[in-house]
Design an enzyme around this catalytic site. Structure first.
Site: not given
Ligand code: ARG
Length: 439
Positions: A154, A276, A289
């Site tokens: 949490t 990348s 994403e």
């Protein structure tokens, strides 16, 4: 080339023609448009408005047009206003005067309304199927990793121990609710608008129930004005889609976090990652994403639809042509996101040991220590305070609660005896809590 040209004395400006045309967007409705027209023709013939011969010719030619489109012999393009004008013009090209009878007792207003409902129903059903597939994958992934424990969080702080399976089942519950929402949307909008015509019905004695049944609707809309200008169902579907995207984006966020070096709980397969261009070591969780990012598109579509419909006077207004792009885009986005998520989960690797190790640090059994003291008679609030001090002590000594000696625990309370060690074992607290629920 216009269906309505005779009333006009000068030609439409080229700018206006391009601005007005929706063909490039609504061409994907060709199948629904032809289906709706065939049902309409059958009804006109049954009601004696068209002859049997005309019915036969019209249906045959409509089917031919569909085949031609599907074989790519007929490309949907040109300066037609929309898919309805395109198909009608082609029909008239084949049949001449008989083709011109197709639009008897119909308007493009009820035509587009029925096309959109047919399309929406198809796409909602496909999306339900995609959700079911994803649910199966989540369940299988849980079954395969039945014994894996992990921290439940949490505030993104380690809170209590849970099982990986139970965590996944939370998403199963969300996606099951999404299915109910979509099923309910179909129930509400499953009424045929065909026969409403432009806004006030027709003077012909048509049989709306006949076309409704042929097209698989549960009945007909009550009110013609509403029937041609209702787009509630699109808003409702895209709102259900937005909630699906909330759920997917939450799952994506967790996958992205878990896949990071910091968590290292899972490894997303190379199939759903990219590299990348500058940093050779990088493997980025792009699929997750992108789904997270595409959530914004679907919310955008919902806002577009809400805003398009706001304050429109009855009945049809051309504003409504703008419902298509956001709706079609959200269908595509939701369906591809659901499919990619299912595939990504299938190829996920789980780092059980990392998850287990994370459980061991973070005092995930502190709540159980409180429960233990409460069972021994201490009031809850007092036990809560006491265990807070135990945690502080552990932090100073760099120990976990289960590593404390009984005499150390007894410095805090006499209620501790050696049964505490079994009571706060993670496996035992799971058995008493979550696992009991899971059956
Ligand atoms: N292309 C139009 C739309 O999608 C079809 C309905 C046109 N009706 C009209 N009265 N101009 O909304």
């Amino acid at each position: 080339m216009k269906l309505w040209g005779s009333r006009f004395t000068s030609v439409e400006s080229k700018l206006m023609e391009d601005f007005n045309s929706s063909l490039g967007i609504d061409k994907i409705l060709y199948e629904q448009d032809i289906k709706g027209s065939i049902a309409h023709v059958q009804m006109l013939s049954k009601c004696g408005i068209l002859s049997k011969e005309e019915e036969h010719l019209l249906i045959k030619s409509l089917k031919e047009i569909q085949e031609e489109i599907e074989n790519e012999n007929l490309i949907i393009e040109g300066n037609y206003e929309d898919i309805h004008s395109f198909i009608e013009t082609k029909l008239v090209g084949i049949l001449g005067d008989t083709g011109k009878k197709l639009h008897t007792a119909r308007s493009r207003n009820d035509q587009v309304a029925v096309d959109m409902k047919l399309y929406a129903k198809l796409k909602v059903k496909e999306s339900i199927y995609d959700l079911e597939q994803l649910i199966n994958v989540l369940k299988e992934l849980g079954e395969k990793n039945e014994d894996v424990i992990m921290p439940g969080y949490t505030h993104l702080q380690r809170a209590q121990v849970v099982t990986f399976k139970y965590h996944l089942l939370a998403y199963v519950s969300m996606f099951e609710r999404d299915i109910k929402r979509l099923e309910n949307a179909i129930k509400i909008f499953n009424e045929s608008p065909l026969g409403c015509c432009a806004l006030a019905g027709t003077t012909y004695s048509i049989d709306r129930k006949f076309t409704a049944k042929k097209l698989g609707f549960s009945g007909c809309v009550d009110n013609f004005l509403d029937g041609v200008s209702d787009r509630d169902y699109l808003i409702e579907i895209v709102s259900a889609f937005s909630i699906i995207m909330i759920h997917l984006s939450r799952l994506c966020e967790e996958l992205i976090l878990w896949n990071s070096n910091e968590f290292d709980f899972i490894e997303i397969s190379d199939m759903f990652a990219t590299g990348s261009s500058i940093m050779p070591q990088k493997k980025n969780p792009d699929a997750a994403e992108l789904i997270r990012g595409k959530t914004g598109r679907v919310y955008g579509s919902l806002i577009s639809l809400l805003t398009i419909m706001k304050a429109l006077p009855l009945a049809y207004n051309k504003d409504m042509q703008e419902d298509k792009e956001p709706f079609f885009d959200s269908v595509k986005t939701v369906q591809s996101s659901l499919k990619i998520m299912a595939e990504m989960l299938k190829s996920l690797e789980i780092n059980k040991n990392k998850m287990k190790k994370a459980v061991k640090t973070g005092f995930l059994n502190a709540t159980e220590v409180v429960d233990y003291l409460v069972l021994k008679g201490m009031p809850f609030r007092e036990a809560h305070g006491l265990v807070g001090s135990v945690v502080l002590y552990c932090e100073e000594k760099n120990k976990t609660i289960e590593e404390l000696k009984l005499n150390e625990l007894n410095q805090f309370s006499d209620l501790f005896d050696k049964s505490i060690y079994d009571y706060i074992k993670y496996e035992n607290s799971l058995k008493k809590g979550i696992k009991k629920e899971m059956k």
